[in-house]
Design a protein around this motif. Structure first.
Motif, PDB file in Angstrom:
ATOM      1  N   THR A   1       1.568   5.710  -4.842  1.00 43.34           N
ATOM      2  CA  THR A   1       1.355   4.443  -4.140  1.00 43.34           C
ATOM      3  C   THR A   1      -0.122   4.076  -4.210  1.00 43.34           C
ATOM      4  O   THR A   1      -0.968   4.926  -4.518  1.00 43.34           O
ATOM      5  CB  THR A   1       1.776   4.564  -2.668  1.00 43.34           C
ATOM      6  OG1 THR A   1       0.887   5.492  -2.015  1.00 43.34           O
ATOM      7  CG2 THR A   1       3.211   5.063  -2.544  1.00 43.34           C
ATOM      8  N   PRO A   2      -0.458   2.815  -3.932  1.00 39.05           N
ATOM      9  CA  PRO A   2      -1.882   2.463  -3.903  1.00 39.05           C
ATOM     10  C   PRO A   2      -2.676   3.353  -2.941  1.00 39.05           C
ATOM     11  O   PRO A   2      -3.810   3.728  -3.231  1.00 39.05           O
ATOM     12  CB  PRO A   2      -1.861   1.002  -3.439  1.00 39.05           C
ATOM     13  CG  PRO A   2      -0.554   0.476  -3.943  1.00 39.05           C
ATOM     14  CD  PRO A   2       0.405   1.619  -3.772  1.00 39.05           C
ATOM     15  N   ARG A   3      -2.072   3.695  -1.818  1.00 37.97           N
ATOM     16  CA  ARG A   3      -2.773   4.540  -0.847  1.00 37.97           C
ATOM     17  C   ARG A   3      -2.989   5.955  -1.399  1.00 37.97           C
ATOM     18  O   ARG A   3      -4.093   6.501  -1.326  1.00 37.97           O
ATOM     19  CB  ARG A   3      -1.987   4.594   0.465  1.00 37.97           C
ATOM     20  CG  ARG A   3      -2.765   5.215   1.621  1.00 37.97           C
ATOM     21  CD  ARG A   3      -1.917   5.231   2.888  1.00 37.97           C
ATOM     22  NE  ARG A   3      -1.531   3.903   3.317  1.00 37.97           N
ATOM     23  CZ  ARG A   3      -2.323   3.083   4.020  1.00 37.97           C
ATOM     24  NH1 ARG A   3      -3.549   3.482   4.344  1.00 37.97           N
ATOM     25  NH2 ARG A   3      -1.899   1.890   4.392  1.00 37.97           N
ATOM     26  N   SER A   4      -1.937   6.562  -1.955  1.00 39.49           N
ATOM     27  CA  SER A   4      -2.083   7.922  -2.488  1.00 39.49           C
ATOM     28  C   SER A   4      -2.938   7.935  -3.751  1.00 39.49           C
ATOM     29  O   SER A   4      -3.624   8.914  -4.036  1.00 39.49           O
ATOM     30  CB  SER A   4      -0.708   8.530  -2.772  1.00 39.49           C
ATOM     31  OG  SER A   4      -0.020   7.818  -3.784  1.00 39.49           O
ATOM     32  N   LEU A   5      -2.923   6.820  -4.503  1.00 45.51           N
ATOM     33  CA  LEU A   5      -3.772   6.709  -5.688  1.00 45.51           C
ATOM     34  C   LEU A   5      -5.243   6.767  -5.299  1.00 45.51           C
ATOM     35  O   LEU A   5      -6.026   7.515  -5.901  1.00 45.51           O
ATOM     36  CB  LEU A   5      -3.471   5.405  -6.422  1.00 45.51           C
ATOM     37  CG  LEU A   5      -4.439   5.024  -7.549  1.00 45.51           C
ATOM     38  CD1 LEU A   5      -4.433   6.061  -8.654  1.00 45.51           C
ATOM     39  CD2 LEU A   5      -4.079   3.645  -8.108  1.00 45.51           C
ATOM     40  N   LEU A   6      -5.618   5.992  -4.302  1.00 44.43           N
ATOM     41  CA  LEU A   6      -7.020   5.992  -3.875  1.00 44.43           C
ATOM     42  C   LEU A   6      -7.424   7.362  -3.339  1.00 44.43           C
ATOM     43  O   LEU A   6      -8.534   7.846  -3.617  1.00 44.43           O
ATOM     44  CB  LEU A   6      -7.239   4.925  -2.805  1.00 44.43           C
ATOM     45  CG  LEU A   6      -8.673   4.799  -2.279  1.00 44.43           C
ATOM     46  CD1 LEU A   6      -9.655   4.496  -3.405  1.00 44.43           C
ATOM     47  CD2 LEU A   6      -8.759   3.737  -1.185  1.00 44.43           C
TER      48      LEU A   6
ATOM     49  N   LEU B   1       0.817  -1.220   0.000  1.00 38.47           N
ATOM     50  CA  LEU B   1       0.000   0.000   0.000  1.00 38.47           C
ATOM     51  C   LEU B   1       0.845   1.262   0.000  1.00 38.47           C
ATOM     52  O   LEU B   1       0.410   2.305  -0.500  1.00 38.47           O
ATOM     53  CB  LEU B   1      -0.935   0.013   1.219  1.00 38.47           C
ATOM     54  CG  LEU B   1      -2.117  -0.951   1.192  1.00 38.47           C
ATOM     55  CD1 LEU B   1      -2.883  -0.879   2.500  1.00 38.47           C
ATOM     56  CD2 LEU B   1      -3.037  -0.636   0.021  1.00 38.47           C
ATOM     57  N   ASN B   2       2.041   1.173   0.553  1.00 37.30           N
ATOM     58  CA  ASN B   2       2.869   2.365   0.690  1.00 37.30           C
ATOM     59  C   ASN B   2       4.093   2.348  -0.228  1.00 37.30           C
ATOM     60  O   ASN B   2       4.963   3.205  -0.118  1.00 37.30           O
ATOM     61  CB  ASN B   2       3.316   2.509   2.147  1.00 37.30           C
ATOM     62  CG  ASN B   2       2.146   2.771   3.079  1.00 37.30           C
ATOM     63  OD1 ASN B   2       1.585   3.855   3.094  1.00 37.30           O
ATOM     64  ND2 ASN B   2       1.760   1.751   3.839  1.00 37.30           N
ATOM     65  N   ARG B   3       4.141   1.372  -1.126  1.00 39.81           N
ATOM     66  CA  ARG B   3       5.265   1.264  -2.050  1.00 39.81           C
ATOM     67  C   ARG B   3       4.845   1.858  -3.405  1.00 39.81           C
ATOM     68  O   ARG B   3       3.744   1.610  -3.878  1.00 39.81           O
ATOM     69  CB  ARG B   3       5.666  -0.191  -2.208  1.00 39.81           C
ATOM     70  CG  ARG B   3       6.864  -0.423  -3.118  1.00 39.81           C
ATOM     71  CD  ARG B   3       7.208  -1.892  -3.133  1.00 39.81           C
ATOM     72  NE  ARG B   3       7.610  -2.355  -1.798  1.00 39.81           N
ATOM     73  CZ  ARG B   3       7.650  -3.634  -1.434  1.00 39.81           C
ATOM     74  NH1 ARG B   3       7.294  -4.576  -2.291  1.00 39.81           N
ATOM     75  NH2 ARG B   3       8.033  -3.957  -0.236  1.00 39.81           N
TER      76      ARG B   3
ATOM     77  N   ALA C   1      -9.215  -5.256  -4.906  1.00 41.62           N
ATOM     78  CA  ALA C   1      -9.377  -5.649  -3.507  1.00 41.62           C
ATOM     79  C   ALA C   1      -9.109  -4.469  -2.571  1.00 41.62           C
ATOM     80  O   ALA C   1      -9.841  -4.264  -1.586  1.00 41.62           O
ATOM     81  CB  ALA C   1      -8.422  -6.799  -3.191  1.00 41.62           C
ATOM     82  N   TRP C   2      -8.081  -3.689  -2.870  1.00 40.03           N
ATOM     83  CA  TRP C   2      -7.758  -2.532  -2.032  1.00 40.03           C
ATOM     84  C   TRP C   2      -8.882  -1.510  -2.052  1.00 40.03           C
ATOM     85  O   TRP C   2      -9.302  -0.996  -0.998  1.00 40.03           O
ATOM     86  CB  TRP C   2      -6.441  -1.926  -2.500  1.00 40.03           C
ATOM     87  CG  TRP C   2      -6.171  -0.508  -2.064  1.00 40.03           C
ATOM     88  CD1 TRP C   2      -5.802   0.519  -2.855  1.00 40.03           C
ATOM     89  CD2 TRP C   2      -6.224   0.027  -0.743  1.00 40.03           C
ATOM     90  NE1 TRP C   2      -5.629   1.674  -2.138  1.00 40.03           N
ATOM     91  CE2 TRP C   2      -5.887   1.394  -0.815  1.00 40.03           C
ATOM     92  CE3 TRP C   2      -6.530  -0.509   0.514  1.00 40.03           C
ATOM     93  CZ2 TRP C   2      -5.842   2.223   0.287  1.00 40.03           C
ATOM     94  CZ3 TRP C   2      -6.488   0.321   1.623  1.00 40.03           C
ATOM     95  CH2 TRP C   2      -6.147   1.672   1.504  1.00 40.03           C
TER      96      TRP C   2
ATOM     97  N   GLU D   1      -3.665  12.016 -13.811  1.00 45.37           N
ATOM     98  CA  GLU D   1      -2.295  11.758 -14.230  1.00 45.37           C
ATOM     99  C   GLU D   1      -1.551  11.093 -13.073  1.00 45.37           C
ATOM    100  O   GLU D   1      -1.458  11.655 -11.979  1.00 45.37           O
ATOM    101  CB  GLU D   1      -1.589  13.062 -14.627  1.00 45.37           C
ATOM    102  CG  GLU D   1      -2.071  13.636 -15.951  1.00 45.37           C
ATOM    103  CD  GLU D   1      -1.363  14.930 -16.309  1.00 45.37           C
ATOM    104  OE1 GLU D   1      -1.441  15.329 -17.478  1.00 45.37           O
ATOM    105  OE2 GLU D   1      -0.732  15.545 -15.409  1.00 45.37           O
ATOM    106  N   LEU D   2      -1.010   9.892 -13.337  1.00 44.14           N
ATOM    107  CA  LEU D   2      -0.246   9.175 -12.324  1.00 44.14           C
ATOM    108  C   LEU D   2       1.230   9.296 -12.674  1.00 44.14           C
ATOM    109  O   LEU D   2       1.644   8.997 -13.799  1.00 44.14           O
ATOM    110  CB  LEU D   2      -0.655   7.701 -12.281  1.00 44.14           C
ATOM    111  CG  LEU D   2      -2.164   7.413 -12.213  1.00 44.14           C
ATOM    112  CD1 LEU D   2      -2.401   5.919 -12.033  1.00 44.14           C
ATOM    113  CD2 LEU D   2      -2.816   8.205 -11.105  1.00 44.14           C
ATOM    114  N   THR D   3       2.019   9.736 -11.717  1.00 48.98           N
ATOM    115  CA  THR D   3       3.454   9.915 -11.938  1.00 48.98           C
ATOM    116  C   THR D   3       4.240   8.985 -11.021  1.00 48.98           C
ATOM    117  O   THR D   3       3.685   8.364 -10.110  1.00 48.98           O
ATOM    118  CB  THR D   3       3.863  11.370 -11.671  1.00 48.98           C
ATOM    119  OG1 THR D   3       3.488  11.725 -10.323  1.00 48.98           O
ATOM    120  CG2 THR D   3       3.169  12.320 -12.645  1.00 48.98           C
TER     121      THR D   3
END
Length: 340
Positions: free
Chosen positions: A99-104, A31-33, A76-77, A93-95
């Motif tokens: 991370t999965p957490r910041s994406l959500l 989640l944080n990677r 799932a996340w 825009e994803l750079t």
């Protein structure tokens, strides 16, 4: 002895607990990677989430766009976080580093990718449309061509003619936005600013409506870019309107010539009658001729207290003002013809 055996935890429960702990640790790390981006995606992964997509479809869209992680994990996340249904449609825009957490968090907050477009004071409809159609990631949903009447109808403007109806400013829009949305926003801002100016008008103006003030402001905008001259130019036009004199403003004549104007205003052009020829017709033109800024709007409703009836460009951006035709002719000889 048998009671002690029964109290011991079965080995499989220990293995299960260890597996759960390992999975939880791996999930926390994941989640944080930072999510890996596929090489073909470049520095930015462009994600477009459409309205009505399910959480699973959103996860698939992100992976297909260039995020190198299993869509099942993202799905799932999103579901386990309890926030999957709060994801907002739009352009993102994803750079590197996301991370999965910041994406959500980005998707739930609706922090979309945006661009800017600047509409410049003094532009006409044709120039506005050129800028809009050249803008990055702005979807052109406007009528073909540059007909101001068709454009006004398409946008649902209260005015029948789109010329001058957009306020010159910088507008921010999400990527893939429709161009009509940007122009409707600019039209709303112009309506608001025009109402503000009209509320501050002098009580004795020869203007019957806010639209007439807008037309006058557009003439002022095209006649000068000098702050100090705007109110005096407005006064000349207002004084002429009060006396029934023709405005005789070249920018209006040029606007009326349209595509036939070659950059050189000739005497025959001043004699060619069009609805915008203020040498052949009295009063204001039928529509604005450009987008006026706030300073010109305010000058139109708060002209200087002067009886001047003429002005001529000095050649340095300023104007020479005169009360009489004789004074004006002298100014023309000096500043336009270079004669003493």
């Amino acid at each position: 002895m048998s009671s002690l055996v029964r109290s011991r935890s079965p080995r499989w429960l220990l293995w299960l607990a260890a597996a759960v702990l390992a999975a939880a640790t791996a999930a926390a790390l994941w989640l944080n990677r930072p999510l890996p981006l596929r090489p073909h995606s470049g520095a930015v992964v462009d994600v477009w989430i459409q309205p009505g997509q399910t959480v699973g479809q959103i996860a698939d869209t992100i992976v297909q766009a260039g995020v190198d992680t299993p869509a099942l994990w993202l799905h799932a996340w999103f579901r386990l976080s309890g926030q999957g249904r709060r994801i907002q449609a739009g352009s993102y825009e994803l750079t590197a580093g996301v991370t999965p957490r910041s994406l959500l968090e980005m998707l739930v907050s609706g922090r979309q990718a945006t661009r800017r477009i600047t509409l410049v004071e003094g532009w006409n409809v044709r120039q506005v449309l050129q800028a809009v159609r050249a803008a990055e990631f702005l979807h052109d949903d406007l009528p073909a061509g540059d007909d101001p009447v068709a454009l006004a109808r398409h946008l649902g403007l209260s005015a029948e003619h789109a010329e001058g109806q957009f306020f010159p400013d910088t507008y921010v829009y999400p990527k893939r936005s429709p161009a009509s949305g940007v122009l409707r926003q600019a039209a709303r801002v112009m309506a608001e600013r025009l109402a503000q100016a009209w509320a501050q008008r002098q009580p004795d103006l020869p203007l019957r409506s806010p639209q007439e003030a807008l037309i006058l402001a557009s003439l002022i905008e095209k006649e000068t870019g000098l702050e100090a001259d705007r109110a005096r130019i407005a006064a000349v036009f207002v004084n002429r309107l009060r006396l029934g004199m023709r405005l005789q403003t070249d920018p209006a004549v040029i606007y009326g010539l349209g595509d036939t104007f070659d950059g050189n205003l000739r005497r025959r052009d001043l004699l060619t009658d069009t609805p915008y020829n203020t040498y052949t017709r009295a009063g204001l033109p039928p529509t604005p001729i450009a987008m006026p800024g706030w300073a010109s709007l305010l000058a139109a409703v708060q002209p200087a207290r002067t009886r001047e009836l003429y002005f001529v460009a000095r050649g340095d951006g300023s104007s020479a003002f005169s009360h009489t035709l004789e004074e004006h002719n002298r100014a023309v000889r000096r500043y336009q013809l270079g004669r003493p």
